[in-house]
Design an enzyme around this catalytic site. Structure first.
Site, PDB file in Angstrom:
ATOM      1  N   CYS A  86     134.102   7.251 140.163  1.00 43.01           N
ATOM      2  CA  CYS A  86     134.174   8.519 139.437  1.00 43.01           C
ATOM      3  C   CYS A  86     135.581   9.084 139.619  1.00 43.01           C
ATOM      4  O   CYS A  86     136.495   8.354 139.993  1.00 43.01           O
ATOM      5  CB  CYS A  86     133.080   9.490 139.883  1.00 43.01           C
ATOM      6  SG  CYS A  86     133.259  10.168 141.553  1.00 43.01           S
ATOM      7  N   ASN A  93     135.495  10.806 143.902  1.00 41.38           N
ATOM      8  CA  ASN A  93     134.694  10.084 144.888  1.00 41.38           C
ATOM      9  C   ASN A  93     134.046  11.010 145.914  1.00 41.38           C
ATOM     10  O   ASN A  93     133.922  10.668 147.082  1.00 41.38           O
ATOM     11  CB  ASN A  93     135.512   8.984 145.575  1.00 41.38           C
ATOM     12  CG  ASN A  93     134.683   7.981 146.354  1.00 41.38           C
ATOM     13  OD1 ASN A  93     135.114   7.508 147.405  1.00 41.38           O
ATOM     14  ND2 ASN A  93     133.501   7.640 145.883  1.00 41.38           N
ATOM     15  N   CYS A 115     131.288  13.282 144.446  1.00 42.85           N
ATOM     16  CA  CYS A 115     130.021  13.715 143.836  1.00 42.85           C
ATOM     17  C   CYS A 115     129.238  12.534 143.255  1.00 42.85           C
ATOM     18  O   CYS A 115     128.289  12.048 143.863  1.00 42.85           O
ATOM     19  CB  CYS A 115     130.261  14.757 142.740  1.00 42.85           C
ATOM     20  SG  CYS A 115     130.890  16.342 143.346  1.00 42.85           S
ATOM     21  N   ARG A 116     129.643  12.058 142.087  1.00 39.41           N
ATOM     22  CA  ARG A 116     128.847  11.068 141.361  1.00 39.41           C
ATOM     23  C   ARG A 116     128.874   9.679 141.984  1.00 39.41           C
ATOM     24  O   ARG A 116     127.819   9.068 142.180  1.00 39.41           O
ATOM     25  CB  ARG A 116     129.317  10.988 139.907  1.00 39.41           C
ATOM     26  CG  ARG A 116     129.111  12.277 139.147  1.00 39.41           C
ATOM     27  CD  ARG A 116     129.764  12.248 137.788  1.00 39.41           C
ATOM     28  NE  ARG A 116     131.222  12.216 137.935  1.00 39.41           N
ATOM     29  CZ  ARG A 116     132.069  12.046 136.931  1.00 39.41           C
ATOM     30  NH1 ARG A 116     131.607  11.866 135.706  1.00 39.41           N
ATOM     31  NH2 ARG A 116     133.370  12.048 137.143  1.00 39.41           N
ATOM     32  N   SER A 117     130.055   9.147 142.266  1.00 38.87           N
ATOM     33  CA  SER A 117     130.095   7.765 142.764  1.00 38.87           C
ATOM     34  C   SER A 117     129.517   7.617 144.169  1.00 38.87           C
ATOM     35  O   SER A 117     128.810   6.636 144.424  1.00 38.87           O
ATOM     36  CB  SER A 117     131.497   7.158 142.648  1.00 38.87           C
ATOM     37  OG  SER A 117     132.452   7.888 143.359  1.00 38.87           O
ATOM     38  N   ASP A 126     129.901  15.657 135.411  1.00 39.59           N
ATOM     39  CA  ASP A 126     130.438  15.823 136.759  1.00 39.59           C
ATOM     40  C   ASP A 126     129.887  17.115 137.371  1.00 39.59           C
ATOM     41  O   ASP A 126     130.267  18.213 136.953  1.00 39.59           O
ATOM     42  CB  ASP A 126     131.965  15.874 136.708  1.00 39.59           C
ATOM     43  CG  ASP A 126     132.592  15.757 138.090  1.00 39.59           C
ATOM     44  OD1 ASP A 126     131.885  16.012 139.087  1.00 39.59           O
ATOM     45  OD2 ASP A 126     133.786  15.417 138.159  1.00 39.59           O
TER      46      ASP A 126
END
Length: 156
Positions: free
Chosen positions: A8, A11, A13-15, A124
């Site tokens: 993401c 690095n 939140c999402r990934s 995000d």
């Protein structure tokens, strides 16, 4: 060993959420000796930081371990070392393709693995605050991704 990298922007939140969820699914199936999981960001703002508090909260709520996860930036070597590189959105995908010098790599968007999705980009939550929606998208996509890897690589 099949290697999977989630990417993401920062690095945090999402990934890392996808890394933790996918690793949880891999471990539940006893495949931790066959599938390795990591995550990275295209940017360098958060290197060394743990996942965002919102990510940690939703993972805690769902009993998904994230201990030891720290933000790092994706590097060119990652493109050669990982079998599946999973971008969270179109911007991450384009940044990865630039890093790969447009060479053919196994780079996918996370929501390509969302069975009923019309959306192609994982929002995000750093900006939207909607960690629950993102978790739900990632959880279902990770399940389908794992199924795809098991099928493609004949993992038993």
């Amino acid at each position: 060993m099949v290697r999977v990298l989630f990417v993401c922007l920062g690095n945090i939140c999402r990934s890392p959420m996808a890394e933790a969820v996918f690793k949880h699914k891999v471990n539940q199936r006893g495949l931790e000796n066959k599938i390795q999981v990591d995550s990275a960001g295209t940017g360098d703002w958060h290197i060394g930081n743990p996942p965002h508090a919102g990510t940690r909260a939703i993972l805690d709520e769902n009993d998904v371990d994230y201990i030891g996860l720290k933000a790092r930036q994706v590097i060119e070597d990652d493109l050669n070392e990982f079998d599946y590189i999973i971008a969270m959105d179109e911007k991450n995908l384009n940044d990865l393709k630039l890093l790969a010098n447009n060479k053919e790599k196994k780079i996918y968007r996370m929501l390509e693995f969302l069975p009923s999705g019309d959306i192609m980009n994982v929002p995000d939550p750093y900006f939207t605050g909607n960690f629950e929606e993102v978790y739900e998208m990632i959880e279902v996509s990770c399940e389908q991704l794992l199924y795809t890897i098991i099928r493609e690589k004949n993992i038993t």
